[in-house]
Design a protein around this motif. Sequence first.
Motif, PDB file in Angstrom:
ATOM      1  N   ALA A  68       0.885  -1.167   0.000  1.00 23.37           N
ATOM      2  CA  ALA A  68       0.000   0.000   0.000  1.00 23.37           C
ATOM      3  C   ALA A  68       0.922   1.217   0.000  1.00 23.37           C
ATOM      4  CB  ALA A  68      -0.910   0.003   1.217  1.00 23.37           C
ATOM      5  N   GLU A  69       1.060   1.839  -1.149  1.00 28.10           N
ATOM      6  CA  GLU A  69       1.956   2.990  -1.293  1.00 28.10           C
ATOM      7  C   GLU A  69       1.144   4.279  -1.287  1.00 28.10           C
ATOM      8  OE1 GLU A  69       5.267   4.783  -4.369  1.00 28.10           O
ATOM      9  OE2 GLU A  69       4.731   2.660  -4.496  1.00 28.10           O
ATOM     10  N   VAL A  70       1.384   5.107  -0.300  1.00 24.68           N
ATOM     11  CA  VAL A  70       0.653   6.361  -0.141  1.00 24.68           C
ATOM     12  C   VAL A  70       1.348   7.473  -0.921  1.00 24.68           C
ATOM     13  CG1 VAL A  70      -0.102   8.112   1.516  1.00 24.68           C
ATOM     14  CG2 VAL A  70      -0.246   5.691   2.105  1.00 24.68           C
ATOM     15  N   HIS A  71       0.552   8.253  -1.655  1.00 22.77           N
ATOM     16  CA  HIS A  71       1.108   9.405  -2.356  1.00 22.77           C
ATOM     17  C   HIS A  71       0.683  10.719  -1.719  1.00 22.77           C
ATOM     18  CE1 HIS A  71      -2.774   9.975  -4.354  1.00 22.77           C
ATOM     19  NE2 HIS A  71      -2.709   8.740  -4.794  1.00 22.77           N
ATOM     20  N   SER A  72      -0.380  10.718  -0.892  1.00 28.62           N
ATOM     21  CA  SER A  72      -0.857  11.957  -0.267  1.00 28.62           C
ATOM     22  C   SER A  72      -1.527  11.667   1.064  1.00 28.62           C
ATOM     23  CB  SER A  72      -1.904  12.652  -1.154  1.00 28.62           C
ATOM     24  OG  SER A  72      -1.409  12.914  -2.427  1.00 28.62           O
ATOM     25  N   TYR A  73      -1.372  12.617   1.977  1.00 28.37           N
ATOM     26  CA  TYR A  73      -2.057  12.573   3.270  1.00 28.37           C
ATOM     27  C   TYR A  73      -2.800  13.886   3.470  1.00 28.37           C
ATOM     28  CZ  TYR A  73       1.363   8.918   4.532  1.00 28.37           C
ATOM     29  OH  TYR A  73       2.135   7.792   4.575  1.00 28.37           O
TER      30      TYR A  73
END
Length: 132
Positions: A68-73
């Motif tokens: 699970a690769e996050v690009h934005s928070y």
Amino acid sequence: MSSNLDVIRATYEGASEDNGRALMAALAPDAHWTEAAGFPYAGTYVGPEAIAAGVFQRLGSEWIDYHAEVHSYLADGDQVAAFGVYSGTYKATGKAMRASFAHLYRLKDGKIVSMEQVVDSAIVRAAMAHEA
């Protein structure tokens, strides 16, 4: 003291084992973890043991290189949203997938009390489908 955003970032941005340890440490004893309707692991799991068994142990045993690769928070008070892409290869079919997701966390006193998943389940299910 860590911010809510720091707590959530620590569950995504390290090595898989480190992320897992950080997540288990961050979960409240009665945390509610909701996997989206239509997702293979759909439902609400309550408590760290149920979450680990119902979601993460299954992902680890049924998929190759599941990430699970996050690009934005986005952080707003006691809520943190993480947006990214799942990827992996389903062991039983050998099919790879990449599916967009959003996770909405609610925290209290630095602990995750709930997570709700939104995901393109059709892409994940297609990777799991055996050819007819």
